[in-house]
Design an enzyme around this catalytic site. Sequence first.
Site, short mmCIF file in Angstrom:
data_model
loop_
_atom_site.label_atom_id
_atom_site.label_comp_id
_atom_site.label_asym_id
_atom_site.label_seq_id
_atom_site.Cartn_x
_atom_site.Cartn_y
_atom_site.Cartn_z
N LYS A 1 -110.05 -71.82 62.10
CA LYS A 1 -109.71 -73.25 61.91
C LYS A 1 -109.14 -73.48 60.62
O LYS A 1 -109.08 -72.70 59.83
CB LYS A 1 -111.12 -73.95 61.60
CG LYS A 1 -111.03 -75.48 61.95
CD LYS A 1 -111.10 -75.30 63.59
CE LYS A 1 -111.21 -76.69 64.13
NZ LYS A 1 -111.58 -77.07 65.47
N GLY B 1 -116.78 -92.88 68.85
CA GLY B 1 -115.76 -92.34 68.23
C GLY B 1 -114.63 -92.43 69.69
O GLY B 1 -114.86 -91.77 70.91
N TYR B 2 -113.75 -93.40 69.61
CA TYR B 2 -113.01 -93.56 70.52
C TYR B 2 -111.57 -93.08 70.43
O TYR B 2 -110.35 -93.83 70.46
CB TYR B 2 -112.98 -95.16 70.99
CG TYR B 2 -112.66 -95.77 72.43
CD1 TYR B 2 -113.92 -95.15 72.92
CD2 TYR B 2 -111.51 -96.34 72.73
CE1 TYR B 2 -113.82 -95.54 74.52
CE2 TYR B 2 -111.54 -96.50 74.20
CZ TYR B 2 -112.62 -96.32 75.02
OH TYR B 2 -112.70 -96.76 76.51
N GLY B 3 -111.34 -91.82 70.02
CA GLY B 3 -109.88 -91.08 69.76
C GLY B 3 -109.73 -90.59 71.08
O GLY B 3 -110.37 -90.88 72.14
N ASN B 4 -109.03 -89.45 71.11
CA ASN B 4 -108.21 -88.80 72.29
C ASN B 4 -109.63 -88.34 73.17
O ASN B 4 -109.47 -88.96 74.31
CB ASN B 4 -107.37 -87.68 71.64
CG ASN B 4 -106.90 -86.96 72.95
OD1 ASN B 4 -106.36 -87.57 73.81
ND2 ASN B 4 -107.11 -85.56 72.82
N1 GLU Z 1 -109.53 -78.27 67.96
C1 GLU Z 1 -109.86 -78.04 69.20
C2 GLU Z 1 -111.44 -77.55 69.16
O1 GLU Z 1 -112.02 -77.70 68.02
C3 GLU Z 1 -109.23 -77.30 70.06
C4 GLU Z 1 -108.93 -75.90 69.30
C5 GLU Z 1 -107.71 -74.98 70.28
O2 GLU Z 1 -107.28 -75.53 71.30
O3 GLU Z 1 -107.26 -74.16 69.58
O4 GLU Z 1 -111.83 -77.01 69.81
#
Ligand code: GLU
Length: 409
Positions: A97, A209-212
């Site tokens: 991450k 949470g009303y995001g994507n």
């Molecule tokens: N950020 C997203 C997650 O937490 C997607 C990660 C990705 O597609 O690599 O799963």
Amino acid sequence: MSIVLENLERLKEAAKLENISDEHMLVLQNPAQVSYAELSVGGRQLPAWRIIYNRALGPGKGGIRFHPEVSEDEVQSLAFWMSLKNSLADIPYGGAKGGVKFNPKDSSPEELEEISRAYARAFSDKLGQDKDIPAPDVYTNGQIMSYILDEFEKIKGAHEPGMITGKPIELGGIALRGDATAQGGYLVTKEMIKKFLSGKSSAKIAVQGYGNAGLFMAEKLAADGHLIVAASDSKGGVYNENGLDVAALSAWKNSGKSIYEFAGGKAISNSELLELSVDILVLAALENQITEENAARVVAPCIVELANGPINLVADRILAEKKTVVVPDILANSGGVIVSYFEWAQNRTGQILDEDYLKNLLDKKMQSGWQRVIAKFEEKSGKITLRQAAYIIAIKRILAAEKYRGRIK
Ligand code: GLU
């Protein structure tokens, strides 16, 4: 307790349930690689991280977050969850991450571009299609991925679309990626309703949470006849016991307005939303929303974690005592990274994969994850949580890979 320590506690608990030795668990105690940089942008120094937690199963994989609360503890925890998520989803990735600590809402489009390019320059030697593959996360999107890809390719002097996922279609992205997290969450929520709510046809649902992810999930569940009685964003929420007009609410949100000002219901706070008497609570905001402070007051019998880490360790235990069903983040929100995998595979092979085939494959992978978690839960006579079941499966696959690599005996 820091989120990292909470995670280690959860790991230990899961290992104990399955008699995994302490010696084996040692390989999961620490991140494999922590990279830190300060990005100099517009006279500001912005702390930035990229952390690979584990890479036994393949290259690092996970999003990049832009948020004022980003910290090393948070990025490391998110990288840890990615390792387990990718393992549980049976895809050939370790977990990673990234994050930059600043408020994207106070930044101009030009600054966002500059920060994205600075990020790519700072970590260009750590990223790559066979090293570590970022993707969108909180407050990052296809445009940000494009700047990072462009800057990375300039440095390398070659095209490498597989170094990042969640790209626009023109740069090698995949149409399915947009609502993949919600689609995956929707598929497991349907399974959860069948198994734990006797197949209820019009469940009352609150979405924090009303995001994507939250928005698409609400739309899909409403289309099935369920009632979205409450929804919220970071400023607050709205409640209507007869069900909100989801299409109108989405249009309202997409036009940049705040949810609590939506006229189709009464304004409520985020904490009130969590304590509503609903059948299902969908947590699609940030970490630590249900903690020792409010867990006892959460009455929904079922919770779906569409965000990463919305329930902390103590709250987990309180909810387990109450027999609340929690579909854990590493399963519920894995649709996003599963479709990232399709995008990466397409970029690597140069083949165009048929969209219906991919939709079907996402469905199959989510079903398989759900079934394996339920099988483990039942093997333990329902005496463990779905999170513990998911952790056990994920840990075992990583440890098997570590064993083949000779890192453990
Ligand atoms: N950020 C997203 C997650 O937490 C997607 C990660 C990705 O597609 O690599 O799963």
